[in-house]
Design a protein around this motif. Sequence first.
Motif, PDB file in Angstrom:
ATOM      1  N   VAL A   1       0.781  -1.237   0.273  1.00  0.00           N
ATOM      2  CA  VAL A   1      -0.173   0.160   0.172  1.00  0.00           C
ATOM      3  C   VAL A   1       0.768   1.491   0.280  1.00  0.00           C
ATOM      4  N   HIS A   2       1.167   1.992  -1.314  1.00  0.00           N
ATOM      5  CA  HIS A   2       2.134   3.237  -1.494  1.00  0.00           C
ATOM      6  C   HIS A   2       1.088   4.420  -2.234  1.00  0.00           C
ATOM      7  N   PRO A   3       0.248   4.453  -1.941  1.00  0.00           N
ATOM      8  CA  PRO A   3      -0.570   5.576  -1.969  1.00  0.00           C
ATOM      9  C   PRO A   3      -0.384   6.831  -2.758  1.00  0.00           C
ATOM     10  N   GLU A   4       1.557   6.974  -2.460  1.00  0.00           N
ATOM     11  CA  GLU A   4       2.444   8.689  -2.360  1.00  0.00           C
ATOM     12  C   GLU A   4       2.987   8.453  -3.158  1.00  0.00           C
ATOM     13  N   ARG A   5       2.769   7.504  -3.864  1.00  0.00           N
ATOM     14  CA  ARG A   5       3.704   7.120  -4.843  1.00  0.00           C
ATOM     15  C   ARG A   5       3.670   7.147  -6.507  1.00  0.00           C
ATOM     16  N   THR A   6       3.680   7.757  -7.018  1.00  0.00           N
ATOM     17  CA  THR A   6       3.621   7.970  -8.346  1.00  0.00           C
ATOM     18  C   THR A   6       3.622   6.203  -9.302  1.00  0.00           C
ATOM     19  N   SER A   7       3.235   6.002 -10.600  1.00  0.00           N
ATOM     20  CA  SER A   7       3.694   4.498 -11.205  1.00  0.00           C
ATOM     21  C   SER A   7       4.627   5.237 -12.009  1.00  0.00           C
ATOM     22  N   ARG A   8       4.926   6.107 -12.255  1.00  0.00           N
ATOM     23  CA  ARG A   8       6.718   6.504 -13.062  1.00  0.00           C
ATOM     24  C   ARG A   8       7.752   6.732 -11.588  1.00  0.00           C
ATOM     25  N   ASP A   9       7.058   6.995 -10.737  1.00  0.00           N
ATOM     26  CA  ASP A   9       8.675   6.711  -9.210  1.00  0.00           C
ATOM     27  C   ASP A   9       8.773   4.603  -9.113  1.00  0.00           C
ATOM     28  N   LEU A  10       7.368   4.203  -9.001  1.00  0.00           N
ATOM     29  CA  LEU A  10       7.503   3.154  -8.616  1.00  0.00           C
ATOM     30  C   LEU A  10       8.192   2.339  -9.308  1.00  0.00           C
ATOM     31  N   PHE A  11       7.997   2.466 -10.591  1.00  0.00           N
ATOM     32  CA  PHE A  11       8.668   2.127 -11.864  1.00  0.00           C
ATOM     33  C   PHE A  11      10.365   2.311 -11.803  1.00  0.00           C
ATOM     34  N   ALA A  12      10.579   3.226 -11.650  1.00  0.00           N
ATOM     35  CA  ALA A  12      12.556   3.984 -11.852  1.00  0.00           C
ATOM     36  C   ALA A  12      12.819   3.139 -10.738  1.00  0.00           C
ATOM     37  N   GLU A  13      11.822   2.937  -9.354  1.00  0.00           N
ATOM     38  CA  GLU A  13      12.788   1.555  -8.131  1.00  0.00           C
ATOM     39  C   GLU A  13      13.307   0.846  -8.763  1.00  0.00           C
ATOM     40  N   ALA A  14      11.947   0.275  -9.764  1.00  0.00           N
ATOM     41  CA  ALA A  14      11.716  -1.741  -9.803  1.00  0.00           C
ATOM     42  C   ALA A  14      13.029  -1.738 -11.367  1.00  0.00           C
ATOM     43  N   GLY A  15      12.650  -0.019 -12.207  1.00  0.00           N
ATOM     44  CA  GLY A  15      13.919  -0.455 -13.524  1.00  0.00           C
ATOM     45  C   GLY A  15      15.332  -0.730 -13.423  1.00  0.00           C
ATOM     46  N   LEU A  16      15.336   0.775 -11.987  1.00  0.00           N
ATOM     47  CA  LEU A  16      17.160   1.333 -11.839  1.00  0.00           C
ATOM     48  C   LEU A  16      17.409  -0.693 -11.146  1.00  0.00           C
ATOM     49  N   ALA A  17      16.902  -0.901 -10.142  1.00  0.00           N
ATOM     50  CA  ALA A  17      17.176  -1.899  -9.300  1.00  0.00           C
ATOM     51  C   ALA A  17      17.629  -3.173 -10.660  1.00  0.00           C
ATOM     52  N   ALA A  18      16.473  -2.992 -11.694  1.00  0.00           N
ATOM     53  CA  ALA A  18      16.896  -4.050 -12.552  1.00  0.00           C
ATOM     54  C   ALA A  18      18.233  -4.634 -13.196  1.00  0.00           C
ATOM     55  N   LEU A  19      18.807  -2.806 -13.750  1.00  0.00           N
ATOM     56  CA  LEU A  19      19.829  -2.207 -14.586  1.00  0.00           C
ATOM     57  C   LEU A  19      20.986  -2.776 -13.524  1.00  0.00           C
ATOM     58  N   ASP A  20      20.320  -1.882 -12.449  1.00  0.00           N
ATOM     59  CA  ASP A  20      22.082  -2.647 -11.539  1.00  0.00           C
ATOM     60  C   ASP A  20      22.394  -3.411 -11.372  1.00  0.00           C
ATOM     61  N   ASP A  21      20.968  -5.058 -11.740  1.00  0.00           N
ATOM     62  CA  ASP A  21      21.138  -6.875 -11.029  1.00  0.00           C
ATOM     63  C   ASP A  21      21.918  -6.575 -12.017  1.00  0.00           C
ATOM     64  N   ALA A  22      21.816  -6.468 -13.695  1.00  0.00           N
ATOM     65  CA  ALA A  22      21.963  -6.753 -14.698  1.00  0.00           C
ATOM     66  C   ALA A  22      24.058  -6.550 -14.541  1.00  0.00           C
ATOM     67  N   GLY A  23      23.413  -5.032 -14.373  1.00  0.00           N
ATOM     68  CA  GLY A  23      24.911  -4.255 -13.955  1.00  0.00           C
ATOM     69  C   GLY A  23      25.438  -4.241 -16.273  1.00  0.00           C
ATOM     70  N   VAL A  24      24.239  -4.152 -16.882  1.00  0.00           N
ATOM     71  CA  VAL A  24      24.264  -3.437 -18.024  1.00  0.00           C
ATOM     72  C   VAL A  24      24.935  -2.071 -18.153  1.00  0.00           C
ATOM     73  N   ALA A  25      25.361  -1.634 -19.417  1.00  0.00           N
ATOM     74  CA  ALA A  25      25.449   0.271 -19.748  1.00  0.00           C
ATOM     75  C   ALA A  25      24.045   0.752 -20.101  1.00  0.00           C
ATOM     76  N   ARG A  26      24.305   1.394 -19.083  1.00  0.00           N
ATOM     77  CA  ARG A  26      22.526   1.950 -19.811  1.00  0.00           C
ATOM     78  C   ARG A  26      21.892   2.536 -21.148  1.00  0.00           C
ATOM     79  N   GLU A  27      23.732   2.834 -21.722  1.00  0.00           N
ATOM     80  CA  GLU A  27      23.526   3.637 -22.866  1.00  0.00           C
ATOM     81  C   GLU A  27      23.431   2.686 -23.626  1.00  0.00           C
ATOM     82  N   ASP A  28      23.484   1.350 -23.360  1.00  0.00           N
ATOM     83  CA  ASP A  28      23.306   0.018 -24.639  1.00  0.00           C
ATOM     84  C   ASP A  28      22.144  -0.500 -24.434  1.00  0.00           C
ATOM     85  N   VAL A  29      20.592   0.576 -23.643  1.00  0.00           N
ATOM     86  CA  VAL A  29      19.319  -0.322 -23.488  1.00  0.00           C
ATOM     87  C   VAL A  29      19.025   0.715 -25.029  1.00  0.00           C
ATOM     88  N   ALA A  30      18.191  -0.410 -25.502  1.00  0.00           N
ATOM     89  CA  ALA A  30      17.622   0.058 -26.905  1.00  0.00           C
ATOM     90  C   ALA A  30      16.304   0.623 -26.685  1.00  0.00           C
TER      91      ALA A  30
END
Lengths: 395, 395
Positions: free
Chosen positions: A16-45
């Motif tokens: 229950v996170h009513p104060e968080r926008t979906s873009r904020d939630l997705f930023a957390e998940a997406g950045l965590a995934a990029l961090d987990d992958a260890g890929v360079a951000r500029e490689d994302v197509a």
Amino acid sequence: MTDARVAGVGLTHFGVHPERTSRDLFAEAGLAALDDAGVAREDVAAVHYGNFMGELSEHQGHQGPLVAEALGLDVPATRYESACASSGVALRRAVRDVRNGEADVVVVGGAERMNNLETAESTDALAIAADGLYEVRAGMTFPGAYALMAASYFEQFGGSREDLAHIAVKNHANAVDNDRAQYQQAITVADALESPPVAEPLHLYDACPVTDGASALVLVSESYADTHDVSAPVAVTGTGQGGDKMALQDRQNMATSPAATDAATEAYADAGVSADDVDVAEVHDCFTIAEVMATESLGFFDPGAGITAAREGVTTKDGRLPVNLSGGLKAKGHPVGATGTSQVAELTRLLRGDHVNSEHVADAQTAVAHNAGGTVASAVVHVLETVADTEADAA
Amino acid sequence: MTDARVAGVGLTHFGVHPERTSRDLFAEAGLAALDDAGVAREDVAAVHYGNFMGELSEHQGHQGPLVAEALGLDVPATRYESACASSGVALRRAVRDVRNGEADVVVVGGAERMNNLETAESTDALAIAADGLYEVRAGMTFPGAYALMAASYFEQFGGSREDLAHIAVKNHANAVDNDRAQYQQAITVADALESPPVAEPLHLYDACPVTDGASALVLVSESYADTHDVSAPVAVTGTGQGGDKMALQDRQNMATSPAATDAATEAYADAGVSADDVDVAEVHDCFTIAEVMATESLGFFDPGAGITAAREGVTTKDGRLPVNLSGGLKAKGHPVGATGTSQVAELTRLLRGDHVNSEHVADAQTAVAHNAGGTVASAVVHVLETVADTEADAA
């Protein structure tokens, strides 16, 4: 055709996170995934993003570019909406792009913000996944729809509320140690049976909660994985999608889901596996009866045998075929647009061996994710398999 | 990789049809496209569907399965939402599937129902294509956003309201004989200049109308076209997609659209053509200034030269490079989710020679469609080329 490998996964807490926008939630998940992958951000197509009801909960459409920007990515971004199967559909498109050589690295995921709405508003918003003209105007909401499906199932195949309770008990037990889960809380069959009715035969503990959250995956091509310092020991080897008539009244049988059967048939053929090869699955248990029907659609059990399997514990964490080791939609939660890729994130960690419940599937090599929209008018199935970790081998 | 051929096109009348649901509109367009293609319905493998604001205008999501059912198709169906570029994005996915051998026959299109809303409601609904937190809450609506872009363009490159009026006059003239168009009505420069202000420097005739309508295409693979009794003399040979920051305030320059430039660059490279090869184009003229910027993004004119070209008549029906021979969004209308595939339907008929304006592009072989979302935070560009009609040859 190359494999699409899962190089990284990311999940917010589901809750229950009513104060968080979906873009904020997705930023957390997406950045965590990029961090987990260890890929360079500029490689994302590209970014492939699933969201169901942002228009109603946040008065926000066009979320593709919005969430790409939230990840600091200046790439084409597409939003997919297929009700509760939104990010499953996004994943299918992402997998095909990687496999067909259209992209080497993509981010795919989804998010949903729901708890900023009042309960009546969210029930009303969720109902847009059903046929507005022929179901919703007649008073149908999703608990009612799945109650009809459960009643039909019981009538055709037998079964009882107590049988369904075993699904809820199992999924709550699986979620106890999953710190991403909305309910890290065990329940008993008695708790489930004594919970208040929602739409008979379904009671409170037969239903998933209203959840805010996001999930994301980084997919890479086989050649990218082989030539970069990334670990991607799980491949998405099969994808399938099915469709059905929208309104329950137009179906030949309310106790089966041909869209999911079609999706599973296609995904298995694509991967070159059969239902018998599957070691672990995450299925779309928006209601307990939905898990029973999903396990039958996936070919794990014959029609009518899923309820017996649930009662007998075949799908518990120590059973022959663990289902929803994450806790499922039921206990982990169901942030609608995030659910499809969340299932694959959980399965990836289970197969990689770094999931809190990995010990229960130590030898697992093949996993299946089943994501459904509405009353399974749309369904997406993906097959995951472990592969030799060439990067780790090379190291 | 095979070509994706356009085997059939279908369009409803674009106009004011508040009593028709989007599924009803799409059924008309989709069935017309299937009829035009003459393909067997059972050969269709999937439906790709663009819709922008059904959640707000019809309280209906999950429209993929709903519109497939409306066409009598029992196949996987996916809804794409990228604001005004929704069906352009759907087309990109459909093209890739056909080219990569994932499907031999698909239906792709879009629909929008808007006039059932009050004017203030539709303005508010359209605003969800902008950034809700940072633009809409500050009072921005789309006429205001494009007015900022126009003012910025005038400041950087010069130009006047009268220059923009030439775009409106041209597109109205092009629509006069197009029976699908909302406004089959010629206007003069004086009409445009004297029309009431919407958001300075934009006046009423600088803006597209609020439109209900649907469009659909049937795409087939090269091998399907070669082995079946279908005529498909136009191929989609290039596809490109670009993204940009959502809010105007975050852009480096409000008078250029890098997302569209990126999409065009990708699409031209994909097709192996250059801007100089283009004989005719449909571009996203939601406002007159948008057409000017689009023709620059597509490389037809240098930055700042598009306004001169408009003034000098380079893009009229008898000019060197006819743009929006359909009448464009400006005069044909802009049923948001339907626009992207509508452009390709018009171009296909122009290239096939059965469009009311085909005489103006009798020798055309290469066409471009430019579809943009929001203030071009997303953009999709497709290249179409005539091909030898092997079926006709064989006949």
